[in-house]
Motif scaffolding. Structure first.
Motif: not given
Length: 315
Positions: A110-113, A145-147, A283-289, A296-300
């Motif tokens: 699980i990536p740390r970010d 909770n995440f997994t 896997k997910g999409q990196g970006g600033k919030i 950000t990891v999609p629900d799917e």
């Protein structure tokens, strides 16, 4: 890299257990003392039922027939970068599942970010902050909770210990996929191809990410690569003195809710899971919030990861 991890951080502890060896009697008391030093109970808001890892009969309810053989188990592996005056963050998070019936070990990084709810803290934040806020217990509940699975055991290791372990086994050899130079007065050229690394160079190898086009994903790969190299080197050691050095390092740098008896049960009953080792990185999409970088990891994707883990936890 040959993807043949045993149990990542936990296998550094368990290399003596899973690999067996002719020094078991000599090492027994030393291993027990180190295990006692490493032991730290896990305090969860809702305590879990203990899995059956001894291999004996087990019947959990009147509705279920008595089962024999050890249950599948899950282990959260935390690589924590702790420095003086800082509680540290878990820069490496790996969920390992071990299934003796299927003879399968699964390693999910699980990536740390990764952006997720921090259970017990009431915030949405990077998953590695759970350790800083609440130590192993908050990390376990956040990962659960995440997994969507129950975590049976945790093993936390100070990443600084990797350097000591590399030196203790006499250095390691890795296959480097990138070419970069580490600056400073004692700079080092990490050439692409086969590299011989001592402890200091190995730590630089696993920490680099800014020169890697894959960022944290690339760093996680190098971390697994170094741990694998340590395991292979440790498994081939024939010097009792070397084992003593390694156990001393582990005792000073590892905390786990595994007891000595638990470790012995894993050594006895789970060694065959090495026959089939599967690895996956979330896997997910990196970006600033709000100006902060997250993955950000999609629900799917979360559902996919959850089903993967649950599948290997089925008997």
């Amino acid at each position: 890299m040959k993807k043949k991890l045993l149990i990542i951080i936990s296998s550094i502890i368990g290399v003596f257990l899973l690999a067996g060896g002719g020094y078991a009697c000599y090492l027994f008391n030393t291993v027990k003392a180190s295990a006692d030093q490493m032991h730290e109970p896990l305090k969860l808001s809702t305590p879990h039922e203990k899995p059956n890892i001894s291999g004996g009969g087990n019947s959990k309810s009147e509705d279920q027939p008595e089962r024999t053989g050890p249950d599948p188990i899950s282990i959260l592996l935390l690589g924590v970068d702790e420095r003086k005056g800082d509680s540290g963050r878990s820069d490496t998070l790996i969920v390992a599942t071990l299934n003796t019936s299927k003879k399968t070990m699964q390693m999910v990084s699980i990536p740390r970010d990764t952006r997720t709810e921090i259970i017990g803290h009431g915030t949405v934040d990077k998953i590695n902050h759970a350790y800083a806020f609440g130590g192993p217990s908050m990390s376990v509940e956040t990962v659960e909770n995440f997994t969507g699975i129950k975590i049976d055991y945790f093993i936390k290791m100070n990443m600084e210990a990797l350097s000591q372990l590399v030196d203790a086994v006499g250095g390691v050899t890795v296959e480097n996929a990138l070419d970069w130079y580490e600056g400073g007065p004692n700079g080092f050229h990490y050439k692409k191809g086969k590299l011989e690394l001592n402890g200091k160079r190995a730590l630089g190898y696993v920490r680099m990410r800014h020169d890697d086009p894959n960022g944290d994903f690339g760093r996680n790969e190098r971390q697994r690569q170094i741990v694998m190299a340590i395991l292979m080197k440790a498994a081939s050691i024939t010097s009792v003195g070397k084992y003593d050095d390694i156990l001393h390092i582990l005792g000073d740098n590892v905390q786990t809710n595994l007891t000595f008896d638990n470790m012995m049960d894993i050594q006895k009953n789970y060694r065959d899971v090495r026959a089939n080792i599967e690895q996956y990185e979330v896997k997910g999409q990196g970006g600033k919030i709000d100006g902060i970088y997250y993955l950000t990891v999609p629900d799917e994707e979360r559902e996919k990861v959850s089903q993967m883990l649950k599948s290997n936890l089925e008997r």
